[in-house]
Design a protein around this motif. Structure first.
Motif, PDB file in Angstrom:
ATOM      1  N   TRP A   1       0.793  -1.224   0.000  1.00 33.42           N
ATOM      2  CA  TRP A   1       0.000   0.000   0.000  1.00 33.42           C
ATOM      3  C   TRP A   1       0.832   1.285   0.000  1.00 33.42           C
ATOM      4  O   TRP A   1       0.393   2.274  -0.593  1.00 33.42           O
ATOM      5  N   PRO A   2       2.023   1.351   0.624  1.00 31.45           N
ATOM      6  CA  PRO A   2       2.745   2.629   0.580  1.00 31.45           C
ATOM      7  C   PRO A   2       3.147   3.039  -0.836  1.00 31.45           C
ATOM      8  O   PRO A   2       2.942   4.190  -1.237  1.00 31.45           O
ATOM      9  N   VAL A   3       3.689   2.124  -1.605  1.00 30.09           N
ATOM     10  CA  VAL A   3       4.113   2.476  -2.959  1.00 30.09           C
ATOM     11  C   VAL A   3       2.895   2.715  -3.855  1.00 30.09           C
ATOM     12  O   VAL A   3       2.919   3.586  -4.733  1.00 30.09           O
ATOM     13  N   ILE A   4       1.811   1.985  -3.623  1.00 29.55           N
ATOM     14  CA  ILE A   4       0.593   2.196  -4.418  1.00 29.55           C
ATOM     15  C   ILE A   4       0.019   3.580  -4.137  1.00 29.55           C
ATOM     16  O   ILE A   4      -0.416   4.282  -5.051  1.00 29.55           O
ATOM     17  N   ALA A   5       0.037   4.014  -2.878  1.00 33.07           N
ATOM     18  CA  ALA A   5      -0.467   5.351  -2.536  1.00 33.07           C
ATOM     19  C   ALA A   5       0.359   6.437  -3.224  1.00 33.07           C
ATOM     20  O   ALA A   5      -0.200   7.385  -3.799  1.00 33.07           O
TER      21      ALA A   5
END
Length: 161
Positions: free
Chosen positions: A67-71
């Motif tokens: 989720w961090p890189v997707i955000a």
């Protein structure tokens, strides 16, 4: 690549594998996780970046684990969309803010998945410098800049004249 496999057929038990290749990356117990085909002349071993573990447990779906890189990628994508829709200044400011958010996530969270590329210090520095530079340049863009820095204007006139 030299591997010794005990037993016949199928996938061998990890405890039955002996790795002779010095390039293979062992896990915490010294057993090989995988065998690599890297040329062993230059690189002997490559460690995963600190914080490069999954952001969520292994039983979570792939998007939740990363989720961090997707955000960050979604914010950059939204910024590019705004830029394409002729909202240049605020689209590029959003791109800079997304990189600054990536730096903050890399600093605050112990595991950020694929957002961890290098060491923690290098990642934070790179994301922060690029994000701040993009945001400031977007705020200084012509026409009608939101941010004016006088010495930069003088520097431009000095270098062009």
């Amino acid at each position: 690549m030299a591997l010794e496999r005990e037993g016949t057929g199928g996938t061998p038990d990890p405890e039955d594998i002996t790795v002779r290749d010095p390039v293979s990356a062992p896990d915490a117990k010294g057993r090989p996780r995988r065998v690599t085909r890297r040329f062993p002349l230059f690189t002997r071993d490559t460690a995963r970046p600190e914080g490069g573990g999954r952001a969520a447990g292994g039983d979570a779906p792939a998007p939740a684990r990363q989720w961090p890189v997707i955000a960050v990628v979604l914010l950059v994508g939204l910024g590019l969309l705004l830029t394409a829709l002729d909202v240049f200044r605020w689209g590029t400011v959003l791109i800079g803010v997304a990189l600054l958010a990536g730096a903050a996530l890399r600093w605050m969270l112990p595991d950020v998945g694929m957002l961890a590329v290098r060491s923690r210090f290098t990642d934070i520095t790179t994301y922060a410098v690029l994000g701040l530079s993009i945001a400031l340049l977007a705020l200084m863009a012509q026409p009608k800049p939101v941010l004016e820095i006088p010495f930069l204007k003088d520097t431009l006139h000095f270098t062009v004249s």
